[in-house]
Design a protein around this motif. Structure first.
Motif, PDB file in Angstrom:
ATOM      1  N   GLU A  21      17.283   4.867  16.023  1.00  0.00           N
ATOM      2  CA  GLU A  21      15.917   5.226  15.643  1.00  0.00           C
ATOM      3  C   GLU A  21      15.781   5.336  14.130  1.00  0.00           C
ATOM      4  N   LEU A  22      16.752   5.958  13.493  1.00  0.00           N
ATOM      5  CA  LEU A  22      16.709   6.090  12.032  1.00  0.00           C
ATOM      6  C   LEU A  22      16.821   4.732  11.350  1.00  0.00           C
ATOM      7  N   VAL A  26      14.136   3.203   8.675  1.00  0.00           N
ATOM      8  CA  VAL A  26      14.523   2.690   7.354  1.00  0.00           C
ATOM      9  C   VAL A  26      14.058   1.241   7.185  1.00  0.00           C
ATOM     10  N   ALA A  27      14.189   0.443   8.228  1.00  0.00           N
ATOM     11  CA  ALA A  27      13.758  -0.957   8.155  1.00  0.00           C
ATOM     12  C   ALA A  27      12.248  -1.031   7.920  1.00  0.00           C
ATOM     13  N   ARG A  28      11.476  -0.210   8.632  1.00  0.00           N
ATOM     14  CA  ARG A  28      10.019  -0.211   8.438  1.00  0.00           C
ATOM     15  C   ARG A  28       9.658   0.260   7.033  1.00  0.00           C
ATOM     16  N   GLN A  29      10.343   1.289   6.563  1.00  0.00           N
ATOM     17  CA  GLN A  29      10.061   1.798   5.221  1.00  0.00           C
ATOM     18  C   GLN A  29      10.410   0.770   4.151  1.00  0.00           C
ATOM     19  N   THR A  30      11.466   0.037   4.348  1.00  0.00           N
ATOM     20  CA  THR A  30      11.843  -1.010   3.398  1.00  0.00           C
ATOM     21  C   THR A  30      10.754  -2.069   3.300  1.00  0.00           C
ATOM     22  N   LEU A  31      10.222  -2.485   4.444  1.00  0.00           N
ATOM     23  CA  LEU A  31       9.134  -3.464   4.448  1.00  0.00           C
ATOM     24  C   LEU A  31       7.906  -2.909   3.741  1.00  0.00           C
ATOM     25  N   GLU A  32       7.591  -1.653   4.005  1.00  0.00           N
ATOM     26  CA  GLU A  32       6.422  -1.029   3.385  1.00  0.00           C
ATOM     27  C   GLU A  32       6.607  -0.891   1.878  1.00  0.00           C
ATOM     28  N   ILE A  33       7.786  -0.504   1.441  1.00  0.00           N
ATOM     29  CA  ILE A  33       8.059  -0.383   0.007  1.00  0.00           C
ATOM     30  C   ILE A  33       7.951  -1.745  -0.675  1.00  0.00           C
TER      31      ILE A  33
END
Length: 68
Positions: A21-22, A26-33
């Protein structure tokens, strides 16, 4: 002994699920960043073009601070 092994297996399963889950977060946050970084870059370019268009000066973002 069997109860202890079952308890450890439950803990391992829980930890594995949590790590997965973490990792997804992190993968979603990387895309958003990355997306936000591109947006900021485009906005900086637009502002620089607007500054040049208004006065023909070096864009404020490209000027060195006065103490340099």
């Amino acid at each position: 002994m069997t109860d202890r092994i079952e308890h450890l297996e439950e803990q391992l399963a829980f930890l594995t699920k949590t790590v997965d889950e973490l990792s997804d977060v992190v993968a979603r946050q990387t895309l958003e960043i990355d997306r936000l970084g591109r947006s900021v870059g485009m906005l900086m370019e637009r502002e620089a073009e607007r500054e040049v268009g208004e006065g023909g000066q070096i864009p404020l973002a490209d000027q060195k601070p006065p103490h340099w």
